[in-house]
Design a protein around this motif. Structure first.
Motif, mmCIF file in Angstrom:
data_model
loop_
_atom_site.group_PDB
_atom_site.id
_atom_site.type_symbol
_atom_site.label_atom_id
_atom_site.label_comp_id
_atom_site.label_asym_id
_atom_site.label_seq_id
_atom_site.Cartn_x
_atom_site.Cartn_y
_atom_site.Cartn_z
ATOM 1 N N TYR B 42 27.611 -43.671 105.066
ATOM 2 C CA TYR B 42 26.187 -43.848 105.354
ATOM 3 C C TYR B 42 25.996 -45.218 105.992
ATOM 4 O O TYR B 42 26.424 -46.235 105.445
ATOM 5 C CB TYR B 42 25.378 -43.734 104.069
ATOM 6 N N SER B 44 23.401 -47.860 107.068
ATOM 7 C CA SER B 44 21.975 -48.167 106.884
ATOM 8 C C SER B 44 21.362 -48.789 108.141
ATOM 9 O O SER B 44 20.150 -48.788 108.305
ATOM 10 C CB SER B 44 21.789 -49.115 105.694
ATOM 11 N N CYS B 47 19.826 -45.822 109.905
ATOM 12 C CA CYS B 47 18.822 -45.013 109.203
ATOM 13 C C CYS B 47 17.422 -45.462 109.591
ATOM 14 O O CYS B 47 17.120 -46.662 109.615
ATOM 15 C CB CYS B 47 19.006 -45.152 107.691
ATOM 16 N N CYS B 53 16.895 -36.112 105.268
ATOM 17 C CA CYS B 53 17.934 -35.807 104.276
ATOM 18 C C CYS B 53 17.291 -35.381 102.956
ATOM 19 O O CYS B 53 17.751 -34.432 102.304
ATOM 20 C CB CYS B 53 18.853 -37.004 104.074
ATOM 21 N N THR B 84 18.259 -37.074 96.016
ATOM 22 C CA THR B 84 18.475 -38.236 96.868
ATOM 23 C C THR B 84 17.131 -38.822 97.266
ATOM 24 O O THR B 84 16.136 -38.083 97.383
ATOM 25 C CB THR B 84 19.307 -37.874 98.116
ATOM 26 N N LYS B 99 19.735 -45.191 101.510
ATOM 27 C CA LYS B 99 19.727 -43.898 100.828
ATOM 28 C C LYS B 99 20.455 -44.044 99.492
ATOM 29 O O LYS B 99 21.416 -44.793 99.372
ATOM 30 C CB LYS B 99 20.451 -42.874 101.696
ATOM 31 N N CYS B 178 22.595 -33.090 104.290
ATOM 32 C CA CYS B 178 22.061 -34.383 104.721
ATOM 33 C C CYS B 178 22.801 -34.878 105.961
ATOM 34 O O CYS B 178 22.184 -35.360 106.922
ATOM 35 C CB CYS B 178 22.122 -35.410 103.591
ATOM 36 N N ALA B 179 24.145 -34.727 105.955
ATOM 37 C CA ALA B 179 24.937 -35.152 107.106
ATOM 38 C C ALA B 179 24.678 -34.257 108.303
ATOM 39 O O ALA B 179 24.610 -34.697 109.446
ATOM 40 C CB ALA B 179 26.416 -35.146 106.746
ATOM 41 N N CYS B 182 20.894 -35.121 109.751
ATOM 42 C CA CYS B 182 20.395 -36.473 109.993
ATOM 43 C C CYS B 182 20.193 -36.692 111.500
ATOM 44 O O CYS B 182 21.148 -36.672 112.268
ATOM 45 C CB CYS B 182 21.367 -37.515 109.450
ATOM 46 N N ILE B 187 24.428 -40.503 108.674
ATOM 47 C CA ILE B 187 25.240 -39.924 107.600
ATOM 48 C C ILE B 187 26.390 -39.152 108.225
ATOM 49 O O ILE B 187 26.175 -38.196 108.969
ATOM 50 C CB ILE B 187 24.389 -38.980 106.720
ATOM 51 N N TYR B 227 29.080 -47.203 102.097
ATOM 52 C CA TYR B 227 27.875 -47.765 102.718
ATOM 53 C C TYR B 227 28.244 -48.865 103.700
ATOM 54 O O TYR B 227 29.041 -49.750 103.388
ATOM 55 C CB TYR B 227 26.957 -48.380 101.659
#
Lengths: 411, 291
Positions: B42, B44, B47, B53, B84, B99, B178-179, B182, B187, B227
């Motif tokens: 992930y 950030s 994002c 997600c 999540t 996330k 989620c992946a 996105c 993700i 992350y």
């Protein structure tokens, strides 16, 4: 309670009465119904029963204040973790009497084992209330699946096995009550094996209850978390259990006075003083270990905080002080001092176990967990029901009173 | 009689040891590096806090779609209805979205804690919950350093809710929702090894954008969820003080001592018993002689 020893059906073994008639007669309550104890405890038990029904219909959240951050509250921290520490008297006393052959304490073995057995049945039973999916409780037993890397797996198995061991240790009393001579002989022959097995199990699960919290390293206040929790829990269970024996003994000797023979009444003070000596020794070891853990953990910085004062209160007021009182009481032959010390010690154990499991757990959370009145009532209901069963057994089986004559005749 | 007794004890001892030791220490014995399983990276910095997600996760798992949006200063948390959440933080580098969900540890504390293996680290890498085994003791919640498993306190048939990395999908070659959905490609699903390489590549190529740390590479013994961020995870509501060793290691010492106690203590007790019994017998004999 009006029946005395002479009219007990045990002494009239094989007099033609069917076992079922005997059991039905025995199950009925004896003595007065409206005693002060009953008047207080029966309403609490009834309210507790209603709360338990609500808990099973609407979920655990309907009666408890548990949160996602604090998933174990009073029912685990007090009922199970503290209750089992108090039940430790059974393994310590069986060790003294059966393994070390300290005959002086023989007269209180039965009542201690009974107390321990009922504590495990009720407090481990109270665990079922706290399980979200209690119908799956059998899974770690039947192998769906064996979670052998879990400390809780060990504790669960040990609870079960230790209950069986304690039942075997106590079973001669049941056989004497039923007048089953052959069964008594067989069961009494299993005592030593059950005792050795039981002590081993106790050593491991008393410490195991502490080991449960080893993975909560980031959640428990550093003054109460250390890698030595298991050892501290084990050592403290010794004097927790013995203090309970002293406390329970002083009540039993008043409440069930008519069951106890003259000889055992007289021996009681000597027993209490002997236990005080052992308590003081175990508490010295415990206090010293706590001190080592404290220094080793470099926890000085926490002392001058509110949690630090709380820690000092526990260590000085409820470990060091009762330890000195035990020594004083033993030296001066003061039963009163010893009983006071026992009560302080028990309060200290409650404090310690709750500090690890509830008060110091997530001590930094914004929303602190405080048990709801319903959790407290259910806890009280469990304890009171246990006392009722305890009373029922004592009034029927030769626990405090001497075994029926045929037992000594057979020897 | 005493022989029988000994045999009895021996049997009990053997049963006890096999009950308490078992073989599944192996599952917590793997070292971090040679494990090849799936994970999620992930990023950030990519994002945008759109909550796609969250919405897709709720849809896929039959849970509640989010009613509130990420907002700086407000900490939203995962709960029994939301596996999540995306939060917004005002950091030293401006607003950053982050996330939160299950970390899918290499050696999960929850799985080691579970006495029925209801919490289970699959060979694919996802940590899943199996309702037919779970007894609802919530020891997983006590043990998880990330406070991820959530319990349905207001249900008579409560479940533990947590991200499962869409295990049912990845089992059959799919990727987590989620992946998959996105829009910002923040993700990324893949094998943990590949993801670590990819994360390092991004840090090397954009040293100004990222801090030189992959959260999850070593934290708690390594996690499946990794992350990347522009600021320390400390600023994003993550605990950067968690230990580098895996959490199951904390109780390993105790568990290893169990078989030794089971083997050594009963004979010791039996020995003391025999010794003190003789004492009493001798005393009785002496007494009789004196009389």
């Amino acid at each position: 309670m009006k029946m005395n020893n002479n009219t007990m059906p045990i002494s009239k073994d094989n007099d033609g009465e069917s076992i079922w008639k005997f059991l039905i007669r025995e199950i009925k309550p004896k003595g007065k119904f409206l005693t002060p104890f009953n008047i207080i405890s029966i309403p609490i038990i009834l309210v507790g029963a209603v709360l338990i029904v609500i808990r099973f219909i609407y979920g655990i959240g309907a009666v408890t204040n548990l949160t996602q951050d604090v998933p174990w509250g009073l029912w685990i921290g007090f009922d199970v973790v503290t209750g089992v520490a108090f039940a430790g008297g059974a393994y310590v006393l069986t060790f003294m009497v059966y393994i070390l052959n300290m005959h002086k304490y023989h007269s209180i073995v039965r009542i201690t084992v009974l107390n321990g057995f009922l504590a495990y049945v009720f407090y481990a039973g109270a665990l079922l209330l706290d399980l979200g999916r209690p119908w799956n409780v059998i899974n770690p037993i039947i192998g769906n699946n064996f979670g052998t890397s879990s400390v809780l797996f060990l504790v669960a198995w040990h609870f079960l096995l230790y209950m069986i061991a304690q039942l075997i240790e106590f079973s001669p009393s049941i056989a004497e009550w039923l007048g089953a001579k052959r069964a008594r002989k067989i069961l009494a022959g299993m005592t030593i094996a059950a005792v050795i097995f039981g002590i081993t199990l106790s050593t491991l699960h008393q410490s195991g209850l502490g080991a449960l919290y080893l993975m909560a390293i980031d959640k428990i206040h550093p003054l109460w978390y250390s890698e030595f929790i298991p050892i501290l829990f084990f050592v403290s269970s010794i004097f927790a259990g013995l203090s309970m024996v002293i406390f329970e003994g002083s009540i039993s000797h008043k409440a069930f006075s008519h069951h106890i023979s003259e000889k055992n009444h007289k021996a009681q003070n000597g027993i209490v003083l002997g236990l005080a000596k052992i308590c003081a020794g175990a508490m010295f070891a415990y206090f010293f270990m706590q001190l080592l853990v404290f220094i080793h953990g470099k926890n000085w910085e926490y002392l001058n905080t509110s949690m630090g004062y709380w820690f000092l209160l526990e260590m000085l007021g409820f470990v060091l002080l009762p330890m000195m009182l035990f020594v004083y009481g033993y030296k001066k032959n003061s039963i009163f001092t010893v009983k006071l010390a026992a009560i302080l010690t028990m309060l200290g154990i409650i404090l310690n176990r709750l500090n690890v499991t509830v008060i110091g757990f997530r001590w930094d959370a914004i929303d602190r967990y405080v048990p709801s009145w319903m959790e407290i009532v259910v806890t009280l209901a469990v304890i009171l029901t246990e006392i009722m069963i305890f009373r029922w057994v004592i009034n029927r089986m030769p626990v405090l009173r001497d075994s029926p004559k045929w037992v000594s005749e057979e020897k | 009689m005493s022989l029988n007794r000994r045999d009895f004890l021996k049997t009990l001892g053997i049963v006890g040891v096999s009950l308490t030791v078992g073989d599944s220490f192996a599952s917590t014995n793997k070292s971090n590096d040679d494990v090849e399983f799936y994970g999620i990276l992930y990023d950030s910095t990519r994002c945008v806090g759109c909550q796609t997600c969250e919405i897709e996760c709720a849809k896929a798992n039959g849970l509640t779609e989010p009613e509130d949006a990420p907002q700086a200063g407000v900490i939203r948390n995962t709960d029994e209805k939301h596996r999540t959440v995306v939060n917004s933080y005002n950091t030293s580098k401006g607003e950053v979205f982050i996330k939160k969900q299950c970390m899918h540890c290499n050696e999960p504390a929850c799985a080691a804690a579970c006495l029925t293996q209801a919490m289970y680290k699959t060979k694919e890498g996802a940590v899943i919950w199996r309702g037919d085994k779970c007894m609802g003791c919530r020891y997983c919640m006590v043990s998880c350093p990330f406070d991820i498993p959530k319990f349905e306190y207001h249900s008579a048939n409560p479940k533990i809710e947590k991200c499962t990395m869409c295990f049912d999908k990845i089992k059959t070659g799919g990727i987590p929702v989620c992946a998959e959905n996105c829009p910002a490609e923040a993700i990324k699903f893949g094998s943990r090894r590949e993801l670590l390489a990819e994360a390092r590549k991004r840090i090397v190529e954009n040293p100004d954008v990222y801090i030189d740390e992959i959260y999850g590479e070593h934290t708690a013994g390594g996690t499946g969820f990794l992350y990347l961020s522009s600021v320390s995870m400390n600023e994003l509501g993550f605990n950067t003080n968690l230990q580098k060793e895996s959490y199951p290691k904390l109780s390993k010492g105790f568990l290893y001592s169990v078989p030794s106690v089971f083997v050594l203590l009963p004979p010791l007790l039996l020995g003391i018993y025999e010794a003190t019994k003789r004492n009493i017998l001798n005393k009785n004999i002496e007494n009789n002689e004196n009389e």
